[in-house]
Write an enzyme that holds these catalytic residues in place. Structure first.
Site, PDB file in Angstrom:
ATOM      1  CG  PHE A 165      -0.413  -0.017   2.613  1.00 23.98           C
ATOM      2  CD1 PHE A 165      -0.038   1.371   3.272  1.00 23.98           C
ATOM      3  CD2 PHE A 165       0.026  -0.899   3.272  1.00 23.98           C
ATOM      4  CE1 PHE A 165       0.823   1.466   4.471  1.00 23.98           C
ATOM      5  CE2 PHE A 165       0.645  -1.006   4.561  1.00 23.98           C
ATOM      6  CZ  PHE A 165       0.994   0.408   4.986  1.00 23.98           C
ATOM      7  CB  CYS A 166       1.864   3.780  -1.753  1.00 28.32           C
ATOM      8  SG  CYS A 166       0.965   3.645  -3.269  1.00 28.32           S
ATOM      9  CB  THR A 167       0.222   8.307  -0.485  1.00 31.60           C
ATOM     10  OG1 THR A 167       1.287   8.339   0.194  1.00 31.60           O
ATOM     11  CG2 THR A 167      -0.720   9.673  -0.152  1.00 31.60           C
ATOM     12  CB  ILE A 222      -3.098   5.615   2.621  1.00 29.66           C
ATOM     13  CG1 ILE A 222      -2.263   4.332   2.792  1.00 29.66           C
ATOM     14  CG2 ILE A 222      -4.044   6.017   4.204  1.00 29.66           C
ATOM     15  CD1 ILE A 222      -1.014   5.092   3.109  1.00 29.66           C
TER      16      ILE A 222
END
Length: 266
Positions: free
Chosen positions: A176-178, A205
């Site tokens: 996962f990332c922004t 996110i």
């Protein structure tokens, strides 16, 4: 005054990306839209803001007028103060820098997982959950149980994979990332190295915080964003962080920067 913030990216072959720079910049300036957009041969990545939804829509429509970007998706959030001071459209080698040109999300990426399905995935004890963001981002918020690669830039992520992950041992990996863009490349990297089951959070996110109720969330803390808002909470509400004027790291409002304090002591 409320500012509308639109974030978007798309991996797509854009060999003529340099020719798109000035027309796109002119469109944004004509609509009094501010923000930052990156163009590269591999695609587009940007965040823009305006007090006018019509202006945002005009820029998105301009982008979608290129058939290669006709299905460009974007996420909306808001800000009470200007998130950007000016408009920049920059040409880059990569829209997110991994440093491995052979890794191409246009060829292969992992399995997308919706925010509604994410909790079940990362609660699976057989799944290795990895935060692909940098250490200063992870410090202010991450998912429960996620591994921190302890990187200061994304181009260090391949070294982390080489030193810490093994496709024969880590059968299922969730990334996962922004906003989702770094996971596209990270998942493509892992697949190229023989990892069989690679998943990533669709929309990142920010989409999770927008859609998953706080009382059902496995997110802990706040999410760093690359504009003047600094961090966001559930519901994409403004967070409690600001950037340190000395070192540029995020620090909780009204607190002494721990990074600068450490430097002074040492």
């Amino acid at each position: 005054m409320t500012y509308i913030v639109a974030s978007f990216y798309k991996f797509v072959n854009l060999p003529d990306f340099a020719a798109k720079q000035q027309p796109l910049l002119s469109c944004c300036q004509n609509q009094e839209v501010k923000g930052s957009i990156l163009l590269a041969a591999e695609g587009i990545n940007g965040t823009i803001a305006s007090v006018s939804q019509k202006s945002i829509d005009t820029v998105i429509s301009f982008l979608r007028s290129d058939l290669r970007l006709a299905d460009l998706e974007y996420k909306l959030s808001s800000a009470e103060t200007p998130p950007f001071e000016r408009m920049k459209v920059r040409l880059k080698r990569e829209i997110v820098t991994l440093g491995l040109p052979e890794i191409d999300p246009n060829q292969q990426v992992g399995t997308y997982v919706s925010p509604a399905e994410w909790n079940a995935l990362i609660n699976d004890p057989e799944v290795t959950v990895i935060d692909t963001r940098n250490d200063y981002e992870v410090d202010i918020g991450t998912f429960k149980g996620a591994q921190n690669p302890n990187t200061s830039s994304f181009n260090q992520f391949p070294d982390y994979v080489e030193q810490n992950l093994d496709p024969t041992k880590h059968k299922k990996v969730a990334l996962f990332c922004t906003g989702g863009i770094r996971c596209e490349k990270a998942s493509s990297l892992l697949l190229s190295q023989g990892f069989e089951e690679v998943y990533h959070l669709k929309g990142g996110i920010l989409k999770y915080l927008a859609e998953v109720p706080a009382d059902e969330s496995l997110w802990q803390g706040e999410c760093f964003v690359f504009d003047e808002r600094v961090a966001l909470k559930h519901g994409l509400q403004p967070g409690t962080y600001q950037l340190c004027r000395s070192c540029g790291n995020p620090v909780a409002q009204f607190l002494t920067c721990p990074h600068c304090t450490t430097k002074e002591v040492s």
